[in-house]
Design a protein around this motif. Structure first.
Motif, PDB file in Angstrom:
ATOM      1  N   ASP A   1       4.536   7.936  -0.991  1.00 12.66           N
ATOM      2  CA  ASP A   1       4.086   8.394   0.326  1.00 12.66           C
ATOM      3  C   ASP A   1       5.221   9.043   1.100  1.00 12.66           C
ATOM      4  OD1 ASP A   1       1.224   7.112   0.629  1.00 12.66           O
ATOM      5  OD2 ASP A   1       2.498   5.559  -0.227  1.00 12.66           O
ATOM      6  N   LEU A   2       6.441   8.613   0.800  1.00  9.44           N
ATOM      7  CA  LEU A   2       7.624   9.121   1.486  1.00  9.44           C
ATOM      8  C   LEU A   2       8.734   9.289   0.461  1.00  9.44           C
ATOM      9  CD1 LEU A   2       9.087   9.767   4.205  1.00  9.44           C
ATOM     10  CD2 LEU A   2       9.756   7.356   4.271  1.00  9.44           C
TER      11      LEU A   2
ATOM     12  N   GLY B   1      13.402  -3.365   4.550  1.00 13.50           N
ATOM     13  CA  GLY B   1      13.276  -3.707   5.961  1.00 13.50           C
ATOM     14  C   GLY B   1      11.927  -3.341   6.533  1.00 13.50           C
ATOM     15  N   LEU B   2      11.268  -2.340   5.975  1.00 16.83           N
ATOM     16  CA  LEU B   2       9.923  -2.002   6.433  1.00 16.83           C
ATOM     17  C   LEU B   2       8.948  -3.126   6.108  1.00 16.83           C
ATOM     18  CD1 LEU B   2       9.727   1.754   5.416  1.00 16.83           C
ATOM     19  CD2 LEU B   2       9.868   0.838   7.733  1.00 16.83           C
ATOM     20  N   GLY B   3       9.164  -3.765   4.952  1.00 15.09           N
ATOM     21  CA  GLY B   3       8.415  -4.978   4.643  1.00 15.09           C
ATOM     22  C   GLY B   3       7.072  -4.796   3.987  1.00 15.09           C
ATOM     23  N   ASN B   4       6.475  -3.617   4.081  1.00 13.48           N
ATOM     24  CA  ASN B   4       5.128  -3.428   3.521  1.00 13.48           C
ATOM     25  C   ASN B   4       5.093  -2.260   2.558  1.00 13.48           C
ATOM     26  OD1 ASN B   4       5.457  -1.374   5.366  1.00 13.48           O
ATOM     27  ND2 ASN B   4       3.337  -1.403   6.074  1.00 13.48           N
TER      28      ASN B   4
ATOM     29  N   GLU C   1       5.069   1.029  10.555  1.00 14.09           N
ATOM     30  CA  GLU C   1       5.534  -0.165  11.252  1.00 14.09           C
ATOM     31  C   GLU C   1       6.557  -0.919  10.411  1.00 14.09           C
ATOM     32  OE1 GLU C   1       4.900  -0.948  14.299  1.00 14.09           O
ATOM     33  OE2 GLU C   1       3.516   0.733  14.574  1.00 14.09           O
ATOM     34  N   MET C   2       7.415  -1.672  11.089  1.00  9.28           N
ATOM     35  CA  MET C   2       8.399  -2.522  10.417  1.00  9.28           C
ATOM     36  C   MET C   2       7.827  -3.935  10.366  1.00  9.28           C
ATOM     37  SD  MET C   2      11.946  -1.015  12.011  1.00  9.28           S
ATOM     38  CE  MET C   2      11.305  -0.798  13.658  1.00  9.28           C
ATOM     39  N   GLU C   3       7.407  -4.348   9.175  1.00 16.06           N
ATOM     40  CA  GLU C   3       6.664  -5.592   9.041  1.00 16.06           C
ATOM     41  C   GLU C   3       7.443  -6.693   8.331  1.00 16.06           C
ATOM     42  OE1 GLU C   3       2.751  -4.958   7.554  1.00 16.06           O
ATOM     43  OE2 GLU C   3       2.409  -3.188   8.795  1.00 16.06           O
TER      44      GLU C   3
ATOM     45  N   PRO D   1       0.792  -1.240   0.000  1.00 19.39           N
ATOM     46  CA  PRO D   1       0.000   0.000   0.000  1.00 19.39           C
ATOM     47  C   PRO D   1       0.819   1.282   0.000  1.00 19.39           C
ATOM     48  CG  PRO D   1      -0.031  -1.023   2.170  1.00 19.39           C
ATOM     49  CD  PRO D   1       0.633  -2.004   1.250  1.00 19.39           C
ATOM     50  N   LYS D   2       2.060   1.231   0.457  1.00 18.67           N
ATOM     51  CA  LYS D   2       2.875   2.452   0.540  1.00 18.67           C
ATOM     52  C   LYS D   2       4.013   2.403  -0.474  1.00 18.67           C
ATOM     53  CE  LYS D   2       2.129   3.475   5.487  1.00 18.67           C
ATOM     54  NZ  LYS D   2       1.411   2.250   5.899  1.00 18.67           N
TER      55      LYS D   2
END
Length: 406
Positions: free
Chosen positions: A260-261, A198-201, A385-387, A167-168
């Motif tokens: 988004d970032l 590393g964020l995963g999502n 979050e880190m997922e 999503p991001k």
């Protein structure tokens, strides 16, 4: 930052030695896909590179040629075998990383106009699901010298499937420090990749290339700066010049998932006396770039990352020398009156003297430290979050000591 001529490193591949603390790594290229010397026969079903089931990650042009740092493809497939074919613009011997699901990254050197089998009965994890169940396959280019995808092939009775994007979206705009130059696996060892993966999502585009300046001038052999090139599909490589000349195609931002970032780490090359960009030009170009990013993605959060510079002797210790400190802070202050969409991430103190390798770029550990600190900052600042709580992110880091007496 760039020390060596850009051409020699842009064409680096398997002939290079992967070092571990100055010693050759014992198993530098685990995996090695199998060259299909006889090509693809009737036992295979082939999908063209424009198949809608194939998701392209990073920047690719209309010919399915990839550019910039750590571009890749991702899709799901059924069956127990998978092959990829590579077209004429592939840089011979370029190193790619690939994995099945969340298994460890494997590596393969690929050559133009050849097909390679990446998955077979020997692949770890291939038998963990039913043959008819879709399995995720991901391939990433370790550096910035790839060539186009010519096709994806599976067993004659199998199929491929599209994987929905995360999503991001993260966009990193940088130079060699963000593209992993001199790191073990280049793009896949860079702080930019380690942070995003590393964020995963999140999806991510790492629009970074060695030696490039922010200011639009020739820097270390790059004919244009990011104030021009970031808006183009291709990077500033000799390969891009050979294919496109002086008029590379513009990148279609509207056709992409919006960011988004956005993280900017630019200016180390501008600050080098070999390129001699003035503080005023750097500041003005930075203001323009941030303003344009906000116009393209008005909902994106934009992070200005400070430049850590290098370390020099100071008495009996070492002192860090960050670059363009006032200029980047002034850019940040300039946008504060326009809304809360520009942020400042101070890297001072994250890296130490031994985190910078002899070629003035971070070591693998340095990249990990920068990524880890930035991940925590983004989590606290934006609530991300880190997922990535299982799949491999950084390859070649399974080091341990099993001796208890020494």
């Amino acid at each position: 930052m760039r020390i060596l001529p850009i051409l020699s490193l842009a064409l680096s591949c398997v002939s290079a030695t992967i070092l571990e603390n100055g010693q050759p790594r014992l198993d530098p290229y685990p995996g090695q896909a199998r060259l299909l010397k006889s090509g693809l026969d009737d036992a295979w079903k082939t999908f063209e590179p424009d198949a809608e089931e194939i998701s392209y990650k990073g920047r690719w042009d209309e010919q399915h040629i990839s550019w910039w740092s750590a571009p890749g493809v991702k899709f799901a497939f059924t069956g127990q075998k998978l092959a990829l074919s590579f077209g004429e613009h592939t840089v011979n011997g370029v190193l790619v990383a690939y994995r099945l699901g969340g298994q460890d990254w494997q590596f393969a050197n690929v050559t133009a106009n050849d097909a390679y089998q990446f998955v077979g009965p020997w692949t770890t994890g291939v038998n963990l699901t039913e043959a008819t169940a879709p399995k995720t396959f991901e391939l990433r280019v370790t550096n910035w010298a790839y060539g186009y995808l010519a096709g994806v092939s599976v067993a004659h009775n199998a199929s491929i499937h599209k994987i929905d994007p995360f999503p991001k979206m993260v966009e990193v705009i940088g130079d060699s420090l963000s593209s992993g130059d001199f790191a073990t696996y280049e793009g896949l060892s860079s702080w930019a990749y380690l942070f995003a993966a590393g964020l995963g999502n999140v999806e991510y585009h790492l629009t970074a290339y060695p030696g490039v300046c922010l200011h639009d001038q020739n820097c270390w052999g790059n004919p244009r700066g990011q104030s021009y090139q970031w808006y183009r599909t291709s990077d500033t490589s000799p390969r891009a010049a050979e294919i496109y000349g002086e008029d590379p195609p513009k990148w279609d931002f509207e056709a992409q998932q919006p960011a988004d970032l956005v993280v900017i780490n630019l200016g180390t090359n501008d600050n080098n006396i070999a390129n001699n960009v003035s503080a005023a030009d750097y500041y003005n170009d930075y203001i323009e770039l941030v303003g344009n990013i906000h116009e393209i993605w008005p909902e994106a959060q934009i992070v200005l990352m400070s430049l850590w510079g290098g370390f020099s002797a100071s008495g009996i210790t070492y002192a860090q020398g960050p670059l363009f400190v006032e200029e980047i802070r002034d850019v940040y202050e300039y946008f504060q009156a326009q809304g809360d969409f520009v942020h400042y991430f101070d890297t001072t103190g994250i890296l130490q003297h031994n985190d910078i390798a002899p070629q003035w770029h971070p070591t693998d550990v340095g990249h990990v430290k920068a990524a880890a600190h930035f991940m925590q900052w983004v989590k606290i600042k934006f609530g991300w979050e880190m997922e990535a709580t299982g799949p491999m992110v950084h390859s070649g880091t399974l080091y341990w000591n099993d001796q208890d007496i020494y």
